[in-house]
Design an enzyme around this catalytic site. Structure first.
Site, PDB file in Angstrom:
ATOM      1  N   SER A   8      38.323  38.755  27.702  1.00  0.00           N
ATOM      2  CA  SER A   8      37.162  39.000  28.574  1.00  0.00           C
ATOM      3  C   SER A   8      35.877  38.942  27.759  1.00  0.00           C
ATOM      4  CB  SER A   8      37.274  40.372  29.225  1.00  0.00           C
ATOM      5  OG  SER A   8      36.036  40.685  29.851  1.00  0.00           O
ATOM      6  N   HIS A  33      38.126  34.997  30.552  1.00  0.00           N
ATOM      7  CA  HIS A  33      38.013  35.931  31.674  1.00  0.00           C
ATOM      8  C   HIS A  33      36.560  36.395  31.795  1.00  0.00           C
ATOM      9  CE1 HIS A  33      39.844  38.858  34.492  1.00  0.00           C
ATOM     10  NE2 HIS A  33      38.965  39.726  34.015  1.00  0.00           N
ATOM     11  N   ASP A  35      34.028  38.821  33.741  1.00  0.00           N
ATOM     12  CA  ASP A  35      33.962  40.026  34.567  1.00  0.00           C
ATOM     13  C   ASP A  35      32.615  40.143  35.257  1.00  0.00           C
ATOM     14  OD1 ASP A  35      36.504  41.362  34.391  1.00  0.00           O
ATOM     15  OD2 ASP A  35      36.088  41.598  32.248  1.00  0.00           O
ATOM     16  N   MET A  37      30.217  41.879  37.836  1.00  0.00           N
ATOM     17  CA  MET A  37      30.049  43.187  38.493  1.00  0.00           C
ATOM     18  C   MET A  37      28.668  43.241  39.133  1.00  0.00           C
ATOM     19  SD  MET A  37      31.628  45.739  35.609  1.00  0.00           S
ATOM     20  CE  MET A  37      33.006  45.230  34.574  1.00  0.00           C
ATOM     21  N   HIS A  66      36.525  36.929  37.667  1.00  0.00           N
ATOM     22  CA  HIS A  66      36.984  38.145  38.345  1.00  0.00           C
ATOM     23  C   HIS A  66      35.774  38.764  39.040  1.00  0.00           C
ATOM     24  CE1 HIS A  66      38.623  42.525  37.660  1.00  0.00           C
ATOM     25  NE2 HIS A  66      38.574  42.196  38.930  1.00  0.00           N
ATOM     26  N   MET A  68      34.079  41.418  40.848  1.00  0.00           N
ATOM     27  CA  MET A  68      34.037  42.830  41.263  1.00  0.00           C
ATOM     28  C   MET A  68      32.745  43.011  42.045  1.00  0.00           C
ATOM     29  SD  MET A  68      35.485  44.409  37.708  1.00  0.00           S
ATOM     30  CE  MET A  68      35.166  42.890  36.806  1.00  0.00           C
ATOM     31  N   MET A 137      44.819  45.507  38.387  1.00  0.00           N
ATOM     32  CA  MET A 137      43.949  46.285  37.495  1.00  0.00           C
ATOM     33  C   MET A 137      44.774  47.410  36.876  1.00  0.00           C
ATOM     34  SD  MET A 137      41.056  44.845  37.504  1.00  0.00           S
ATOM     35  CE  MET A 137      40.375  46.011  36.323  1.00  0.00           C
ATOM     36  N   ASP A 176      44.889  43.498  33.810  1.00  0.00           N
ATOM     37  CA  ASP A 176      43.526  43.607  33.285  1.00  0.00           C
ATOM     38  C   ASP A 176      43.147  45.062  33.011  1.00  0.00           C
ATOM     39  OD1 ASP A 176      40.847  43.276  32.731  1.00  0.00           O
ATOM     40  OD2 ASP A 176      40.299  42.507  34.709  1.00  0.00           O
TER      41      ASP A 176
END
Ligand code: DX5
Ligand code: ZN
Length: 216
Positions: A8, A33, A35, A37, A66, A68, A137, A176
């Site tokens: 990540s 990866h 992330d 958010m 990913h 979120m 998760m 993850d």
């Protein structure tokens, strides 16, 4: 199964992410990866599609995004156009089969994820909607560097056996959060084959050796 390591970039040096991504590729990573958010689905804000666009020229590895975020449906096109290869959406945030149709319409691979407090059964419709990958998760989303939640192992086993029963024994199952050289064997033994690792990879003295050991 083929074990893939997905470091990540959340744990990378954001002042030079392009170089960090190239370093991950040179060190034997299989996926990058990302992330994402939004400050709503999870408290922090990280980055959006613009980051994916910025790192795209620095690696040939697939970019595993990913999301979120609340309302992921409003962001699929931007991530697809920025160069995402896989988009993962939270079952808590959307109607997964509907989002899969949208993701697939851009030629991007589709994946779904659940948080630790969500039953693994929430991912079953994603298997039947043709998921290319599924994610569990193993920490509460929002921050890197947390401790692996051991109750995730049972969820991995349950999801792998559902995939086997539905005729998708080789479906990529990603895990993850909080994965270290010490617990990765349990994660793989439970049936996962795609391993996200942020802190473990970026804190390593020798990134290539650490990625090699995570692969087992
Ligand atoms: C948490 C993120 C994870 C996390 C992984 O919200 O989705 O990808 O950053 O980082 P480590 O490996 O440090 O737990
Ligand atoms: Zn993640």
């Amino acid at each position: 199964m083929n074990i893939k390591i997905a470091p990540s970039i959340l744990a990378s040096d954001f002042s030079k992410v392009g170089a960090e991504v190239a370093r991950l590729e040179a060190s034997g990573a299989d996926l990058i990866h990302c992330d994402v958010m939004d400050g709503n689905f999870v408290p922090p804000i990280t980055f959006g599609a613009q980051m994916v666009l910025a790192i795209r020229p620095h690696t040939r590895l697939p970019l595993d995004c990913h999301l979120m975020v609340l309302h992921p449906e409003t962001h699929i096109e931007d991530f697809a156009k920025a160069g995402a290869d896989i988009i993962t959406v939270h079952a808590e945030a959307c109607d997964v089969p509907a989002l899969f149709q949208k993701i697939a319409s851009f030629g991007v691979k589709k994946s779904a994820v659940v948080n630790p407090e969500t039953d693994v059964e929430a991912l079953f419709p994603a298997v039947d909607a043709g998921a290319d990958m599924l994610l569990l998760m193993s920490v509460h989303p929002g921050w890197g560097g947390q401790k692996f939640l051991p109750e995730t192992l049972k969820k991995i086993e349950k999801l792998r056996s559902y995939c086997v029963n539905r005729g998708r024994p080789d479906l990529d199952l990603e895990v993850d959060g909080g994965i270290t050289e010490a617990n990765v064997k349990d994660v793989i033994a439970a049936g996962a084959n795609v391993i996200v690792a942020g802190s473990t990879v970026f804190r390593a003295a020798d990134m290539a050796a650490t990625i090699g050991r995570l692969r087992g």
